[in-house]
Design a protein around this motif. Structure first.
Motif, PDB file in Angstrom:
ATOM      1  N   PRO A  26       0.824  -1.230   0.000  1.00  0.00           N
ATOM      2  CA  PRO A  26       0.000   0.000   0.000  1.00  0.00           C
ATOM      3  C   PRO A  26       0.854   1.276   0.000  1.00  0.00           C
ATOM      4  N   TYR A  27       1.851   1.291  -0.880  1.00  0.00           N
ATOM      5  CA  TYR A  27       2.749   2.437  -1.003  1.00  0.00           C
ATOM      6  C   TYR A  27       3.080   2.679  -2.464  1.00  0.00           C
ATOM      7  N   TYR A  28       3.461   3.921  -2.759  1.00  0.00           N
ATOM      8  CA  TYR A  28       4.073   4.260  -4.035  1.00  0.00           C
ATOM      9  C   TYR A  28       5.520   4.628  -3.776  1.00  0.00           C
ATOM     10  N   VAL A  29       6.395   4.275  -4.710  1.00  0.00           N
ATOM     11  CA  VAL A  29       7.797   4.641  -4.601  1.00  0.00           C
ATOM     12  C   VAL A  29       8.129   5.606  -5.739  1.00  0.00           C
ATOM     13  N   THR A  30       8.839   6.687  -5.403  1.00  0.00           N
ATOM     14  CA  THR A  30       9.269   7.648  -6.415  1.00  0.00           C
ATOM     15  C   THR A  30      10.786   7.700  -6.442  1.00  0.00           C
ATOM     16  N   MET A  31      11.322   8.030  -7.612  1.00  0.00           N
ATOM     17  CA  MET A  31      12.776   8.069  -7.798  1.00  0.00           C
ATOM     18  C   MET A  31      13.095   9.049  -8.920  1.00  0.00           C
ATOM     19  N   PRO A  32      14.364   9.427  -9.099  1.00  0.00           N
ATOM     20  CA  PRO A  32      14.699  10.345 -10.191  1.00  0.00           C
ATOM     21  C   PRO A  32      14.244   9.808 -11.537  1.00  0.00           C
ATOM     22  N   GLY A  33      13.712  10.707 -12.355  1.00  0.00           N
ATOM     23  CA  GLY A  33      13.218  10.325 -13.671  1.00  0.00           C
ATOM     24  C   GLY A  33      14.159  10.784 -14.767  1.00  0.00           C
ATOM     25  N   THR A  34      13.613  11.543 -15.719  1.00  0.00           N
ATOM     26  CA  THR A  34      14.406  11.987 -16.863  1.00  0.00           C
ATOM     27  C   THR A  34      14.252  13.491 -17.069  1.00  0.00           C
ATOM     28  N   ALA A  35      15.150  14.042 -17.879  1.00  0.00           N
ATOM     29  CA  ALA A  35      15.041  15.418 -18.355  1.00  0.00           C
ATOM     30  C   ALA A  35      14.932  15.339 -19.875  1.00  0.00           C
ATOM     31  N   GLN A  36      13.850  15.857 -20.429  1.00  0.00           N
ATOM     32  CA  GLN A  36      13.581  15.741 -21.856  1.00  0.00           C
ATOM     33  C   GLN A  36      13.632  17.107 -22.532  1.00  0.00           C
ATOM     34  N   LYS A  37      14.321  17.170 -23.662  1.00  0.00           N
ATOM     35  CA  LYS A  37      14.336  18.400 -24.438  1.00  0.00           C
ATOM     36  C   LYS A  37      12.936  18.674 -24.978  1.00  0.00           C
ATOM     37  N   LEU A  38      12.532  19.930 -24.913  1.00  0.00           N
ATOM     38  CA  LEU A  38      11.169  20.290 -25.293  1.00  0.00           C
ATOM     39  C   LEU A  38      11.005  20.586 -26.783  1.00  0.00           C
ATOM     40  N   ASP A  39      12.097  20.881 -27.455  1.00  0.00           N
ATOM     41  CA  ASP A  39      11.988  21.218 -28.877  1.00  0.00           C
ATOM     42  C   ASP A  39      11.306  20.119 -29.698  1.00  0.00           C
ATOM     43  N   PRO A  40      11.596  18.828 -29.454  1.00  0.00           N
ATOM     44  CA  PRO A  40      10.893  17.792 -30.230  1.00  0.00           C
ATOM     45  C   PRO A  40       9.423  17.628 -29.833  1.00  0.00           C
ATOM     46  N   LEU A  41       9.045  18.122 -28.663  1.00  0.00           N
ATOM     47  CA  LEU A  41       7.678  17.951 -28.172  1.00  0.00           C
ATOM     48  C   LEU A  41       6.770  19.129 -28.491  1.00  0.00           C
ATOM     49  N   VAL A  42       7.356  20.314 -28.689  1.00  0.00           N
ATOM     50  CA  VAL A  42       6.582  21.539 -28.911  1.00  0.00           C
ATOM     51  C   VAL A  42       6.865  22.065 -30.317  1.00  0.00           C
ATOM     52  N   HIS A  43       5.796  22.321 -31.053  1.00  0.00           N
ATOM     53  CA  HIS A  43       5.968  22.841 -32.414  1.00  0.00           C
ATOM     54  C   HIS A  43       5.007  24.004 -32.656  1.00  0.00           C
TER      55      HIS A  43
END
Length: 337
Positions: A26-43
């Protein structure tokens, strides 16, 4: 005989591995994720392309099993949260996911509005209906509506907001019926529902849904944000900066790689988020030069103060910058050489 012993031992080991992996705690575990460049995601149509980069940062989160729970107890920057700290009471996994994705959609719309207004570009809004976030069990809607449905009319009256729906239904009495017209996967459906008192508040009647206003922002030039399966509102600041950077001729990054986090509202005010330390680690691993952290108007326990401590702890050369507003970020970027 030995072969039989080995087979038994292997079977027991396999069963233990399955139990340790698939039994959910009955828990969630969080940890470091990623850093994503926004240029490919935003147009932005016809938008300017620059040398530097803005990056959004994420954390990884999942339901804890025995193994991940144990790791979170001994690994730095792994955190455990009880289920009730993450999900609303009675909320299903599907409802939680939809709520997070809808918060991301709202965050993107707000980021677009802030960036376009700052760049002096026109925007308008197109109302799409009322978006169902959650359906309460044992209420009239539970047999017909699902999270993700879009209600477009009640009693053949088109809706302009979730508040309008709540006000209209709230004026009726127990047992009265309402005609709900909704869309699901592009198909329109209609159902008659008898109103029923809410279990937690018998003086109020309804059909048993949690809902939000669903609208679409219309811009000139057009803009598209591909946020994929990223949920939550924490990328608002960074989306607004990337959009603005594409709208204006100037390269506001000055060639730097700039990561960050923070919600953003219609006034351009930046709000705090969860997992700031884990996002600092993600940005550092991705090679960011600068990190924008919510300052919370100088509060002692702000995201910015936590980010400073984490940055010092991991020995990063990344500069941590306190941000309260979109304009704060622009002012800092103007100082870069």
């Amino acid at each position: 005989m030995k072969k039989r012993i080995y087979l038994v031992a292997f079977s027991i080991g396999a069963i233990m591995a399955v139990l340790l992996t698939f039994i959910k705690l009955p828990y969630y575990v969080t940890m470091p994720g990623t850093a994503q460049k926004l240029d490919p995601l935003v147009h932005v149509k016809g938008g300017d392309q620059d040398d530097g980069d803005f990056m959004l940062t994420t954390i990884r989160m999942g339901r804890a099993n025995v193994i991940s729970y144990a790791l979170a107890k001994v690994r730095k920057y792994y955190d455990l949260y009880p289920v009730e700290a993450i999900k609303q009471q009675g909320e299903s996994d599907e409802e939680y996911t939809l709520r997070q994705l809808h918060m991301m959609e709202n965050s993107k719309q707000t980021a677009i509005a802030v960036a376009y207004e700052k760049a002096g570009k026109p925007i308008t809004y197109k109302f799409l209906g009322v978006y169902v976030i959650r359906v309460l069990p044992d209420m009239p809607a539970s047999q017909y509506l699902r999270p993700g449905d879009r209600i477009v009319a009640v009693d053949e009256k088109k809706l302009q907001s979730a508040e309008q729906f709540i006000e209209y239904v709230g004026q009726k009495a127990k047992g009265e019926t309402v005609k709900i017209t909704f869309e699901r996967k592009g198909k329109k459906k209609t159902v008659q529902l008898a109103l029923k008192p809410f279990p937690e508040n018998p003086k109020r009647v309804g059909i048993g849904i949690s809902l939000v206003t669903d609208s679409e922002i219309v811009t000139n030039p057009s803009v598209e944000i591909k946020s994929e399966e990223i949920g939550g509102p924490s990328a608002g600041l960074m989306f607004s900066l990337e959009i603005y950077d594409q709208l204006v001729e100037e390269d506001i990054t000055k060639g730097y790689t700039i990561a960050g986090t923070g919600t953003i509202n219609e006034k351009g005010e930046v709000g705090p988020i969860g997992g700031i330390s884990q996002k600092i680690i993600a940005a550092d691993k991705a090679g960011a030069d600068i990190f924008f952290a919510p300052n919370e108007k100088g509060a002692e326990d702000s995201n910015y103060q936590e980010a400073l401590k984490t940055a010092k702890d991991i020995g990063t050369k990344m500069k941590i910058v306190p941000i309260d507003t979109f304009d704060d970020a622009l002012r800092y970027l103007q100082t870069l050489k």
